[in-house]
Design an enzyme around this catalytic site. Structure first.
Site, PDB file in Angstrom:
ATOM      1  N   ARG A 110       0.866  -1.190   0.000  1.00  0.00           N
ATOM      2  CA  ARG A 110       0.000   0.000   0.000  1.00  0.00           C
ATOM      3  C   ARG A 110       0.893   1.227   0.000  1.00  0.00           C
ATOM      4  O   ARG A 110       1.620   1.476   0.956  1.00  0.00           O
ATOM      5  CB  ARG A 110      -0.877  -0.012   1.262  1.00  0.00           C
ATOM      6  N   LYS A 165      -4.501   5.646   9.465  1.00  0.00           N
ATOM      7  CA  LYS A 165      -5.480   6.257   8.574  1.00  0.00           C
ATOM      8  C   LYS A 165      -6.230   7.332   9.326  1.00  0.00           C
ATOM      9  O   LYS A 165      -6.859   7.056  10.352  1.00  0.00           O
ATOM     10  CB  LYS A 165      -6.479   5.202   8.072  1.00  0.00           C
ATOM     11  N   SER A 174     -12.746  -4.047   2.258  1.00  0.00           N
ATOM     12  CA  SER A 174     -12.937  -3.463   3.588  1.00  0.00           C
ATOM     13  C   SER A 174     -14.416  -3.409   3.904  1.00  0.00           C
ATOM     14  O   SER A 174     -15.230  -3.042   3.051  1.00  0.00           O
ATOM     15  CB  SER A 174     -12.374  -2.033   3.630  1.00  0.00           C
TER      16      SER A 174
END
Lengths: 208, 208
Positions: free
Chosen positions: A40, A138, A109
């Protein structure tokens, strides 16, 4: 998919894992027994991501682990990765499934039972559920707590990897919900010895 | 591919085209005769891009034009777009070609004869060649001039769309190189009347 793939799902991070590179973090996590790695990174070009994903896929394969690419299904497919993880604001899952038939793996998700229901219907192979705890990774991570995680795990027939602020002090509580595994960033790559941290997490996950 | 697709290739831009939205810019350009539209936006999520690309593909289809998505092959495929444009730092072209067989169209940026040669070999359907003139659109755009454009056009068997700072005062000079068309941002969407600007550019391209 074999839910054991999700046991220890490590997400290298150029900031939290500094000064180690993403490749170095991957190697250290695999050495410690990580069963899956997710690439990521929002800063690399697609070309750089593809090169990196190819190398990481090879590293994972040698250790019997799986490599997932976050968001970029095209990069995952071009690199020959094992799968792709799609957030709720990433590609529509049903379209992704058409582009990438099984055995390619698609993760989605899901914060709620409803999102889990749709993900199954649209062809997900596993769910990433969280954030279980507050996390600095996040900014917009909405915490659902262990109860929120449990609600999704009990509802869905898909294997679940729990994510969000999970570490050695909470991994047992998380696994007790019936989740197949934990996805971690800082608890492995943000520690002085990522390999040892991975080993310790795995030990804690083995039922006594 | 039919090189006429490249005749007037318009790239909407949320800043240069403000206050018009990307959809409004697309509609105006198509109304003026644009033959291709490229969706290029680094701010939207993949989900938003896919929705936008789907709508733009439909709009293009009604006008006999083609919709290309920049960089994101997965989005282009998920949206049912006609093609994808890949810069040199985007996905490796050969891998993209495998994922997206013809008639799906793949464009590749090429500044040099060598890049043009590789692009043909790896399966490109057309080349985007430039920057022909200085431009404010891409900070890193390296200007190759009309001579540089001509060198690539004369070398390659692929249709070429010229890009970079092209407008009504230069379109004839650019077309004289043998390029199949021009790709523009500001010359269409950055003007008070994008439809009229597109019409004017097309008029200038018709040989007298």
């Amino acid at each position: 998919m074999d839910p054991k793939i999700l046991t220890l799902y490590v997400i290298p991070d150029r900031r939290q894992g500094a000064p180690r590179s993403i490749l170095e973090q991957t190697a250290a996590a695999l050495e410690g027994g990580a069963t899956a790695i997710q690439l990521r990174d929002k800063e690399l070009s697609a070309r750089e991501l593809t090169d990196l994903a190819s190398r990481m896929t090879e590293m994972c394969r040698k250790k019997g682990a799986k490599l997932f690419v976050n968001d970029r299904l095209d990069v995952a497919l071009a690199a020959g990765a094992d799968g792709c993880h799609l957030g709720q604001s990433d590609l529509p899952l049903a379209a992704a499934r058409k582009l990438a038939p099984r055995p390619f793996l698609l993760g989605r998700s899901a914060r709620t039972v409803e999102q889990a229901r749709v993900a199954l219907e649209e062809g997900a192979d596993y769910l990433g559920v969280g954030a279980v705890y507050p996390t600095g990774t996040k900014d917009d991570a909405s915490v659902i707590g262990v109860e929120g995680l449990k609600a999704v795990v009990e509802f869905t027939s898909l294997p679940v990897v729990a994510i969000g602020g999970i570490g050695s002090s909470s991994v047992r509580e998380v696994m007790a919900t019936g989740a197949s595994g934990v996805a971690v960033v800082s608890a492995v790559v943000g520690t002085p010895d990522p390999t040892a941290s991975a080993v310790e997490l795995l030990k804690l996950m083995i039922k006594p």
